[in-house]
Design an enzyme around this catalytic site. Structure first.
Site, mmCIF file in Angstrom:
data_model
loop_
_atom_site.group_PDB
_atom_site.id
_atom_site.type_symbol
_atom_site.label_atom_id
_atom_site.label_comp_id
_atom_site.label_asym_id
_atom_site.label_seq_id
_atom_site.Cartn_x
_atom_site.Cartn_y
_atom_site.Cartn_z
ATOM 1 N N SER A 26 -13.561 35.129 30.733
ATOM 2 C CA SER A 26 -14.325 36.014 29.673
ATOM 3 C C SER A 26 -13.870 36.919 29.429
ATOM 4 C CB SER A 26 -16.212 35.826 30.104
ATOM 5 O OG SER A 26 -15.707 36.682 31.908
ATOM 6 N N THR A 158 -46.196 40.862 -6.624
ATOM 7 C CA THR A 158 -46.461 39.640 -5.892
ATOM 8 C C THR A 158 -45.738 38.513 -6.668
ATOM 9 O OG1 THR A 158 -48.046 38.802 -7.027
ATOM 10 C CG2 THR A 158 -48.644 39.780 -5.017
ATOM 11 N N HIS A 159 -44.890 37.302 -5.624
ATOM 12 C CA HIS A 159 -43.712 36.095 -6.380
ATOM 13 C C HIS A 159 -42.707 36.785 -7.536
ATOM 14 C CE1 HIS A 159 -47.411 33.130 -5.063
ATOM 15 N NE2 HIS A 159 -48.166 34.461 -5.702
ATOM 16 N N SER A 280 -15.718 47.106 -8.263
ATOM 17 C CA SER A 280 -14.929 45.850 -7.802
ATOM 18 C C SER A 280 -13.913 45.636 -8.050
ATOM 19 C CB SER A 280 -15.640 44.811 -9.392
ATOM 20 O OG SER A 280 -15.183 43.648 -9.558
ATOM 21 N N LYS A 286 -18.557 47.578 -12.527
ATOM 22 C CA LYS A 286 -18.884 47.084 -11.158
ATOM 23 C C LYS A 286 -18.812 48.499 -10.350
ATOM 24 C CE LYS A 286 -20.859 44.332 -10.887
ATOM 25 N NZ LYS A 286 -20.503 42.661 -9.769
ATOM 26 N N GLU A 293 -26.146 43.729 0.812
ATOM 27 C CA GLU A 293 -25.831 42.399 1.372
ATOM 28 C C GLU A 293 -25.679 41.897 2.342
ATOM 29 O OE1 GLU A 293 -23.852 40.906 -2.916
ATOM 30 O OE2 GLU A 293 -23.314 42.530 -3.116
ATOM 31 N N TYR A 320 -27.927 30.695 39.497
ATOM 32 C CA TYR A 320 -26.741 30.161 38.169
ATOM 33 C C TYR A 320 -25.659 29.284 38.123
ATOM 34 C CZ TYR A 320 -22.642 32.328 36.118
ATOM 35 O OH TYR A 320 -21.519 32.911 35.347
ATOM 36 N N LYS A 328 -23.020 36.698 27.130
ATOM 37 C CA LYS A 328 -22.757 38.593 26.270
ATOM 38 C C LYS A 328 -22.038 38.108 25.305
ATOM 39 C CE LYS A 328 -20.252 37.876 30.267
ATOM 40 N NZ LYS A 328 -21.686 37.628 31.914
HETATM 41 N N1 ARG Z 1 -17.971 35.825 34.221
HETATM 42 C C1 ARG Z 1 -19.386 35.166 35.166
HETATM 43 C C2 ARG Z 1 -20.447 35.701 33.804
HETATM 44 O O1 ARG Z 1 -20.540 36.247 32.779
HETATM 45 C C3 ARG Z 1 -19.773 35.859 36.090
HETATM 46 C C4 ARG Z 1 -20.407 35.619 37.243
HETATM 47 C C5 ARG Z 1 -19.459 33.993 37.533
HETATM 48 N N2 ARG Z 1 -19.949 33.729 38.965
HETATM 49 C C6 ARG Z 1 -19.265 32.162 39.479
HETATM 50 N N3 ARG Z 1 -20.665 31.711 40.035
HETATM 51 N N4 ARG Z 1 -18.486 31.960 38.664
HETATM 52 O O2 ARG Z 1 -21.079 35.526 33.581
#
Ligand code: ARG
Length: 468
Positions: A26, A158-159, A280, A286, A293, A320, A328
């Site tokens: 990540s 309205t509408h 444009s 334009k 938009e 977890y 994220k």
């Molecule tokens: N990169 C992981 C996350 O964003 C961190 C936590 C990882 N924990 C684990 N037990 N592998 O969630």
């Protein structure tokens, strides 16, 4: 297989495969948590020293190493290793390089599970406030434009059919109240974000004498977790933020839709400044409202982030699960996108020029006063349904036979000559006198209410609008 050893190498004979690293890393996006990770680690280190799990020298060595890592990251001089699967492992590895034996104590009593939950809460606490400041910035623009609009009026729809005239100020303020609800929602979301999860460990707390209250205090959290399982698996604050961002973006989208309609030749109610329009590549004439938009288009993406993340959460057993790493990207993207959209729409609206003559001309059709004619009859004790039918009949005749409504009204004995005054330009909007209504008196009061709401919001958040 990779050469470098991951943090959990003790239990393993061989290192992680390329495919595992490629799929599970990540790092690409959680680098954005670096500053918050360092903040959390500093608080953790101080707590470890306070409860006697590390010495004063170790504390200092760790704080120094954390500072150095911060500087390296800041300067772009931080060397990431292939086994750094996320920013947390990268930072811990480097702290251990720098601080040696003391570095190896950084993770005492802590898991990435409570660490990552902490970092994300720290991130959202800050970025959420910045987003609220951007909402307030846009509200401020709308309120100023409403004040400047004075007695300008336009058709209310309205509408998407002309219905009754409303003050331009009233229309602009309608959006201010929608954004005021967004601010309330963000306030609520950020209150639930303001809970420290650090000290929950991997899932069950620790046998070590950790002091989660001290960490929560040091980091300025309102409170700490009550249950370690909940602390590491709770992502409600992410889902709530995704909803708050989605709805804020939906409000921007609806506002954007009106900018598109109003800036079309067909309406001609507003001209956008060059700096907030695009041209444009092929059509020389334009001038396009791309900001509006995209404010509309990006709402789709944010709604997708919300739906996607709720689907991620729905099947997860406590505590977890790695699925939670999927929190994220949608959160970062939603909060940033929404904030950029707010800022761009603020600039667009602050610099737009309203064509109040076009608005007035569109609103002054005699038929705009049809409801006032019916209400005139109601004041003379005619039941409203009957009055509605009578006036509706006059409008039908006017349309079918091409007779001006004024003439039909004059010739209708039940209406009489004083009804004609109701058809005078601007009369219909001046007659909207009920509380919260679209006419000058209630709108003057509403402007005061909006102003004091903005002051109240500033008080809640303790900042000026968009004080980046
Ligand atoms: N990169 C992981 C996350 O964003 C961190 C936590 C990882 N924990 C684990 N037990 N592998 O969630």
């Amino acid at each position: 297989m990779s050469e470098a050893r991951p943090l959990w190498h003790g239990r393993f004979h061989e290192g992680p495969s390329e495919e595992l690293l490629a799929f599970t890393s990540s790092l690409e996006y959680d680098r954005d948590l670096a500053a918050d990770d360092l903040t959390g680690s500093r608080a953790h280190v101080r707590m470890l020293a306070k409860v006697g799990l590390i010495t004063g020298e170790e504390e200092q060595a760790l704080l120094d190493a954390l500072r150095q890592v911060g500087e390296e990251l800041e300067a772009g001089a931080f060397d990431f290793a292939p086994t750094d699967e996320d920013i947390h492992t990268a930072i811990e590895r480097r702290v251990t390089d720098i601080a040696g034996a003391a570095g190896a104590k950084l993770h005492t009593g802590r898991s990435r599970n409570d660490q990552v939950a902490l970092d994300l809460r720290l991130w959202l606490r800050r970025e959420g406030r910045a987003l609220v400041a951007a909402i307030q910035g846009l509200q401020e623009v709308l309120v100023v434009r409403a004040e400047e609009a004075e007695d300008a009026y336009l058709p209310g729809y309205t509408h998407l059919q002309r219905a009754q005239p409303v003050l331009l100020a009233h229309h602009l303020l309608a959006h201010v109240w929608a954004f005021a609800r967004d601010v309330e929602r963000w306030r609520d979301t950020l209150t639930r974000t303001d809970v420290s999860p650090l000290g929950a460990g991997a899932l069950a707390g620790s046998s070590l004498p950790l002091d989660p209250d001290a960490v929560a205090d040091e980091l300025g959290f309102a409170t700490r977790f009550h249950n370690s399982l909940d602390a590491v698996s709770d992502r409600d604050f992410v889902a709530e933020a995704l909803f708050a961002a989605s709805l804020t973006q939906v409000h921007l989208s609806r506002l954007g839709e009106e900018v598109m309609l109003w800036s079309s030749d067909e309406f001609g109610f507003v001209q956008l400044a060059d700096a907030y329009s695009t041209g444009s590549s092929m059509l020389p004439q334009k001038k396009n409202p791309d900001i509006a938009e995209l404010a509309r288009g990006k709402a789709g993406r944010l709604i997708g982030h919300l739906a996607g993340f709720l689907a991620t959460l729905k099947g997860l057993p406590l505590a977890y699960d790695r699925d939670l790493q999927e929190d994220k990207e949608p959160l970062f993207d939603a909060v940033r996108t929404c904030r950029l959209a707010l800022q761009a729409m603020s600039g667009l609206l602050a610099s737009a020029e309203f064509s109040v003559d076009r608005m007035r001309a569109a609103a002054d059709a005699a038929s705009s006063a049809a409801t006032d004619l019916a209400e005139h009859l109601v004041r003379a004790h005619m039941p409203f349904r009957e009055a509605h039918a009578l006036v509706g009949g006059l409008v039908r005749q006017s349309v079918e036979r091409g007779i001006p409504l004024e003439e039909l009204v004059t010739n209708e004995p039940r209406l009489g000559p004083e009804a004609l005054a109701l058809l005078q330009p601007g009369e219909a909007v001046r007659r909207r006198t009920s509380p919260g209504g679209a006419g000058p008196e209630p709108v003057a009061r509403q402007l005061e209410e909006a102003r004091s709401r903005l002051a109240e919001q500033r008080h809640w958040f303790g900042h000026e609008p968009d004080d980046r």
